[in-house]
Design a protein around this motif. Structure first.
Motif, mmCIF file in Angstrom:
data_model
loop_
_atom_site.group_PDB
_atom_site.id
_atom_site.type_symbol
_atom_site.label_atom_id
_atom_site.label_comp_id
_atom_site.label_asym_id
_atom_site.label_seq_id
_atom_site.Cartn_x
_atom_site.Cartn_y
_atom_site.Cartn_z
ATOM 1 N N UNK A 3 0.845 -1.193 0.000
ATOM 2 C CA UNK A 3 0.000 0.000 0.000
ATOM 3 C C UNK A 3 0.881 1.245 0.000
ATOM 4 N N UNK A 4 0.427 2.259 -0.667
ATOM 5 C CA UNK A 4 1.112 3.557 -0.645
ATOM 6 C C UNK A 4 0.972 4.162 0.742
ATOM 7 N N UNK A 5 2.006 4.837 1.257
ATOM 8 C CA UNK A 5 1.857 5.503 2.552
ATOM 9 C C UNK A 5 0.774 6.577 2.468
ATOM 10 N N UNK A 6 -0.026 6.657 3.503
ATOM 11 C CA UNK A 6 -1.109 7.634 3.543
ATOM 12 C C UNK A 6 -0.603 8.939 4.145
ATOM 13 N N UNK A 7 -1.021 10.087 3.590
ATOM 14 C CA UNK A 7 -0.556 11.367 4.147
ATOM 15 C C UNK A 7 -1.098 11.630 5.551
ATOM 16 N N UNK A 8 -2.231 10.986 5.900
ATOM 17 C CA UNK A 8 -2.817 11.151 7.222
ATOM 18 C C UNK A 8 -3.182 9.770 7.758
ATOM 19 N N UNK A 9 -2.662 9.437 8.930
ATOM 20 C CA UNK A 9 -3.046 8.200 9.595
ATOM 21 C C UNK A 9 -4.250 8.499 10.472
ATOM 22 N N UNK A 10 -5.237 7.602 10.468
ATOM 23 C CA UNK A 10 -6.467 7.816 11.226
ATOM 24 C C UNK A 10 -6.740 6.567 12.058
ATOM 25 N N UNK A 11 -7.019 6.787 13.340
ATOM 26 C CA UNK A 11 -7.380 5.664 14.196
ATOM 27 C C UNK A 11 -8.309 6.158 15.308
ATOM 28 N N UNK A 12 -9.068 5.232 15.872
ATOM 29 C CA UNK A 12 -9.951 5.539 16.994
ATOM 30 C C UNK A 12 -9.282 5.118 18.288
ATOM 31 N N UNK A 13 -9.413 5.955 19.291
ATOM 32 C CA UNK A 13 -8.932 5.651 20.634
ATOM 33 C C UNK A 13 -9.939 6.222 21.618
ATOM 34 N N UNK A 14 -10.651 5.347 22.301
ATOM 35 C CA UNK A 14 -11.613 5.769 23.311
ATOM 36 C C UNK A 14 -12.630 6.738 22.695
ATOM 37 N N UNK A 15 -12.739 7.972 23.195
ATOM 38 C CA UNK A 15 -13.724 8.929 22.695
ATOM 39 C C UNK A 15 -13.218 9.714 21.487
ATOM 40 N N UNK A 16 -11.978 9.448 21.057
ATOM 41 C CA UNK A 16 -11.347 10.223 20.000
ATOM 42 C C UNK A 16 -11.265 9.460 18.680
ATOM 43 N N UNK A 17 -11.358 10.211 17.599
ATOM 44 C CA UNK A 17 -10.834 9.789 16.308
ATOM 45 C C UNK A 17 -9.617 10.677 16.097
ATOM 46 N N UNK A 18 -8.451 10.060 15.946
ATOM 47 C CA UNK A 18 -7.190 10.787 15.896
ATOM 48 C C UNK A 18 -6.657 10.801 14.473
ATOM 49 N N UNK A 19 -6.238 11.973 14.019
ATOM 50 C CA UNK A 19 -5.591 12.124 12.724
ATOM 51 C C UNK A 19 -4.147 12.535 12.975
ATOM 52 N N UNK A 20 -3.191 11.775 12.426
ATOM 53 C CA UNK A 20 -1.767 12.095 12.520
ATOM 54 C C UNK A 20 -1.263 12.429 11.134
ATOM 55 N N UNK A 21 -0.574 13.575 11.004
ATOM 56 C CA UNK A 21 -0.088 13.984 9.694
ATOM 57 C C UNK A 21 1.242 14.701 9.825
ATOM 58 N N UNK A 22 2.175 14.379 8.928
ATOM 59 C CA UNK A 22 3.437 15.112 8.864
ATOM 60 C C UNK A 22 3.217 16.504 8.282
ATOM 61 N N UNK A 23 2.194 16.636 7.453
ATOM 62 C CA UNK A 23 1.849 17.921 6.836
ATOM 63 C C UNK A 23 0.439 18.312 7.288
#
Length: 184
Positions: A3-23
């Protein structure tokens, strides 16, 4: 196939949906993946501010629903520091949803606490954790800290809090400084 690396990683943790991005400017295109009741309306100028002032950082956008009052579980992030000789606590102030004003003097109400695993045994103030805290979590947390409270009607130039590791080892919270991001 990989898979191509995604510009934004997204995951759920407890009450949050978290977006991680270098940009940070890649975040708006990924927001459609956040459940509508958690999806924030982010000002593009705010994301451009972080892209311009923190180009070597990853941004974490924690999305949640204020209408769903819950006690959130901790979200711990482990990462290699950009400068291992300096500890910095994010504290830029902007309650408008727009980019922070780096020329502003802002009211502060923060407890700023630092710790290090290189401190001598008689260093800092001990930390007491609830007895029902999981031992797996406790293993990541400090047993002693040094810090101070900034508040009681105090105002300071907008910025983060920082201290060199050498100054931290002195145990003197008076060595904590206010730091503004550099402008590109």
């Amino acid at each position: 196939m990989s898979a191509e690396p995604q510009p934004v990683q997204i995951f759920d943790h407890d009450v949050y949906t978290v977006l991680l991005a270098d940009d940070p400017t890649a975040v708006p295109a990924a927001l459609w993946q956040v459940p509508p009741h958690r999806r924030p309306n982010l000002d593009p100028d705010l994301l451009h501010f972080y892209a311009d002032h923190f180009p070597d950082h990853t941004i974490a956008v924690c999305c949640f629903d204020n209408a769903d009052p819950q006690r959130a579980k901790p979200l711990l992030l482990w990462y290699p520091p950009l400068d291992p000789d300096r500890l910095t606590v994010p504290a830029l102030d902007s309650h408008t949803g727009k980019a922070p004003d780096l020329d502003a003097t802002v009211p502060v109400d923060h407890w700023v606490l630092f710790s290090t695993d290189q401190a001598p045994s008689d260093w800092g103030a001990p930390v007491a954790y609830p007895g029902d805290m999981r031992h797996r979590l406790r293993a990541f947390l400090s047993t002693t800290v040094v810090g101070r409270h900034y508040g009681r009607g105090q105002s300071m130039p907008n910025g983060d809090f920082t201290i060199s590791h050498r100054d931290l080892l002195t145990g003197d919270p008076g060595r904590i400084e206010r730091l503004q991001p550099t402008r590109r």
